[in-house]
Design an enzyme around this catalytic site. Structure first.
Site, mmCIF file in Angstrom:
data_model
loop_
_atom_site.group_PDB
_atom_site.id
_atom_site.type_symbol
_atom_site.label_atom_id
_atom_site.label_comp_id
_atom_site.label_asym_id
_atom_site.label_seq_id
_atom_site.Cartn_x
_atom_site.Cartn_y
_atom_site.Cartn_z
ATOM 1 N N SER A 76 0.834 -1.199 0.000
ATOM 2 C CA SER A 76 0.000 0.000 0.000
ATOM 3 C C SER A 76 0.878 1.263 0.000
ATOM 4 O O SER A 76 1.729 1.415 -0.867
ATOM 5 C CB SER A 76 -0.969 -0.057 1.186
ATOM 6 O OG SER A 76 -2.032 0.851 1.013
ATOM 7 N N ASP A 108 -5.330 -4.136 -2.504
ATOM 8 C CA ASP A 108 -4.399 -3.845 -1.412
ATOM 9 C C ASP A 108 -3.718 -5.104 -0.874
ATOM 10 O O ASP A 108 -4.370 -6.061 -0.457
ATOM 11 C CB ASP A 108 -5.162 -3.144 -0.284
ATOM 12 C CG ASP A 108 -4.253 -2.416 0.673
ATOM 13 O OD1 ASP A 108 -3.275 -3.016 1.148
ATOM 14 O OD2 ASP A 108 -4.522 -1.240 0.966
#
Length: 275
Positions: A48, A160
């Site tokens: 991320s 993610d």
């Protein structure tokens, strides 16, 4: 840029950078603390916002340039409303921020070996990206489920990487790391009362991954855990304070790093290059 050389003949330091939304600006402080003490990562991984920071570090972007980029990463700048059946926003601007510094560079061209973690939302598999365009990989790694649209890479729908491994320690050993320094931005997380649907989605995501993270970080040799509970998830106005906190905790752990490197140097044996 020349190919990166390990910091010691047979000892390699791997750096794992966690997610954490704009709190990830603390990673810049980690880099600052390491740089001030002459410690360099020989390989690096990110999830991320950690993927964003890892990519910039791996391609030699300066700390001052990282700060300038970070200051520009307000929610309105990096999130473009684009309603589809898969998400509310596009995070293409995150990719454009990366391209503004390294162009269309590919992961396999990185001077410092780089791994970017994502999750295949169609299969549940962890995907460790070691090749392909850096900017696209960072977009995939930072596409929070339910908020951002998935990113398609090699016919896989990626989101993610924190869904499976928020502090991306696991790829570093196979990349040749003898010592793993992990930066966990959620160690002192305190959930806030949601103010809107975005807060609810982020809280749900954080709650889901935090227990796994507590187990996974046990595999690190040195753990850097900034105190960030007073910083809001999507606020870049305190960028200098975030950088200062990342630096502070890194400096507190320099002796541990040096000791770990020294122990590993005494135990290390010649090994094949994994890169």
């Amino acid at each position: 840029m020349a190919t990166h050389k390990p910091s010691a003949a047979t000892v390699r330091l791997g750096l794992a950078l966690s997610g954490g939304a704009t709190r990830g600006l603390a990673h810049i402080g980690v880099f600052k603390g390491l740089e001030e003490n002459g410690i360099k990562a020989d390989c690096i991984s990110g999830t991320s916002i950690g993927a964003f920071a890892a990519a910039l570090y791996a391609f030699g972007v300066s700390i001052s340039d990282m700060r300038d980029l970070g200051q520009d990463m307000t929610p309105l700048r990096v999130s473009k409303l684009k309603l589809t059946r898969y998400g509310l926003f596009s995070n293409e601007e995150i990719g454009n921020h990366i391209r503004s510094k390294i162009g269309s560079a590919r992961i396999e061209e990185s001077p410092i070996p780089l791994a970017i973690l994502a999750t295949d939302i169609g299969t549940g598999d962890q995907v460790v990206l070691r090749e392909g365009e850096v900017a696209t990989a960072v977009m995939a790694s930072s596409a929070v489920a339910g908020i951002y649209q998935p990113v398609r890479i090699n016919n896989r729908m990626l989101m993610d990487g924190g869904i499976i491994e928020d502090v991306p320690i696991s790829p570093l050993r196979s990349m040749g790391a003898d010592i793993v320094v992990a930066v966990n931005l959620s160690a002192d997380r305190r959930y806030r009362m949601p103010e809107d649907i975005i807060d609810i989605l982020f809280n749900a995501f954080d709650i889901a991954i935090d227990e796994n993270t507590k187990i996974q970080v046990k595999d690190a040799d040195v753990l850097i855990e900034p105190c960030l509970h007073n910083f809001r998830r999507l606020d870049v106005s305190q960028i200098d304070e975030l950088i200062a906190e990342g630096r502070r905790v890194t400096l507190d752990n320099i002796t541990k790093m040096r000791n770990a490197l020294a122990r590993s140097s005494g135990e290390a044996r010649p090994r094949k290059d994994h890169f």
